[in-house]
Write an enzyme that holds these catalytic residues in place. Structure first.
Site, mmCIF file in Angstrom:
data_model
loop_
_atom_site.group_PDB
_atom_site.id
_atom_site.type_symbol
_atom_site.label_atom_id
_atom_site.label_comp_id
_atom_site.label_asym_id
_atom_site.label_seq_id
_atom_site.Cartn_x
_atom_site.Cartn_y
_atom_site.Cartn_z
ATOM 1 N N ASP A 92 132.200 43.638 41.434
ATOM 2 C CA ASP A 92 130.889 44.024 40.913
ATOM 3 C C ASP A 92 130.032 44.615 42.030
ATOM 4 O OD1 ASP A 92 131.683 42.683 38.622
ATOM 5 O OD2 ASP A 92 130.623 40.841 39.191
HETATM 6 N N1 URA Z 1 134.437 37.881 39.376
HETATM 7 C C1 URA Z 1 133.182 38.325 39.199
HETATM 8 O O1 URA Z 1 132.403 37.754 38.450
HETATM 9 N N2 URA Z 1 132.799 39.419 39.896
HETATM 10 C C2 URA Z 1 133.596 40.061 40.750
HETATM 11 O O2 URA Z 1 133.178 41.051 41.353
HETATM 12 C C3 URA Z 1 134.901 39.595 40.913
HETATM 13 C C4 URA Z 1 135.301 38.498 40.211
#
Ligand code: URA
Length: 238
Positions: free
Chosen positions: A105
């Protein structure tokens, strides 16, 4: 053997149409040292030199990047600054293009693999291969006892999904901080798992391991090239 203009275009040096001009402007030579001027010539990539330099990773690329916060793992310019902006411009012109192995993310930092090898992306992201990814999370409330068993059970359901999460390994690091190690990669998975199992909101999230790889001394924004054959080490179950 590959056509020279195709090779140059695939490696991002120029378009196929521009190849003739590129060959005029640069000293491109084959294994015998002779100047190459014909775009249609068939060449052995490993023997070609451009202005004395070997071709830029003609067999493919596998990179380990320390993703900073605030960048997206998307090629869509409308989504804002992306991890691809950190790479040399020529690599962004390669075909096949470089893509991330799964995504992190915008608000997640840490270890991100990037490659132009489609088979490798599949191998490293398919839950069938059980490649472990470890995340360090801090949350907005004290984590309850027994959470490790909940994550390990393989019965946790995320909102809107039928299949439960695969068993995950939990290691508490403090009242509001933990490692969570997954072998799959669903959308916002770590954040949703803490929400589902503990009603907790993840405040910071960082991935520090992916299969056999760690970040070692890379600082945010830095990357290093991995040998393409190292990934076979990640083979576990099939
Ligand atoms: N899980 C999440 O919530 N975000 C990420 O970026 C990777 C795994």
């Amino acid at each position: 053997m590959r056509r020279l203009d195709q090779l140059l275009a695939n490696l991002g040096y120029c378009s196929r149409r521009e190849a003739r001009d590129f060959l005029r402007a640069h000293g491109v030579r084959g294994g015998d040292g002779a100047r190459l001027t014909q775009p249609a010539l068939k060449v052995e990539a490993a023997t070609v030199r451009i202005d004395g330099e070997p071709l830029d990773h003609p067999d493919g690329l596998l990179l380990l990047l320390h993703k900073p916060l605030g960048l997206v793992c998307s090629h869509d310019r409308r989504e804002g600054p992306s991890v691809y902006d950190l790479l040399p411009p020529r690599w962004q012109q390669r075909n096949p293009g470089i893509t991330s192995v799964g995504r992190l993310d915008k608000d997640t930092s840490g270890l991100l693999l990037l490659t132009d090898q489609t088979a490798l992306v599949h191998r490293l992201t398919s839950p069938r291969h059980h490649v472990e990814k470890r995340y360090r999370a801090t949350v907005d409330r004290d984590l309850p006892p027994g959470l490790g068993e909940v994550f390990a059970a393989g019965t946790l359901h995320l909102e809107g999904e039928d299949a439960p999460c695969l068993p995950a390994r939990y290691e508490a690091l403090g009242p509001r901080e933990a490692f969570l190690t997954l072998t799959e990669g669903r959308y916002h998975q770590v954040r949703r798992m803490f929400a589902a199992a503990a009603g907790a909101t993840v405040q910071t999230l960082h991935r520090d391991r992916f299969g056999p790889w760690g970040l070692d001394d890379l600082t945010a924004g830095q990357w290093r090239i991995l040998p393409l054959d190292t990934w076979s080490e990640t083979s576990t179950r099939t």
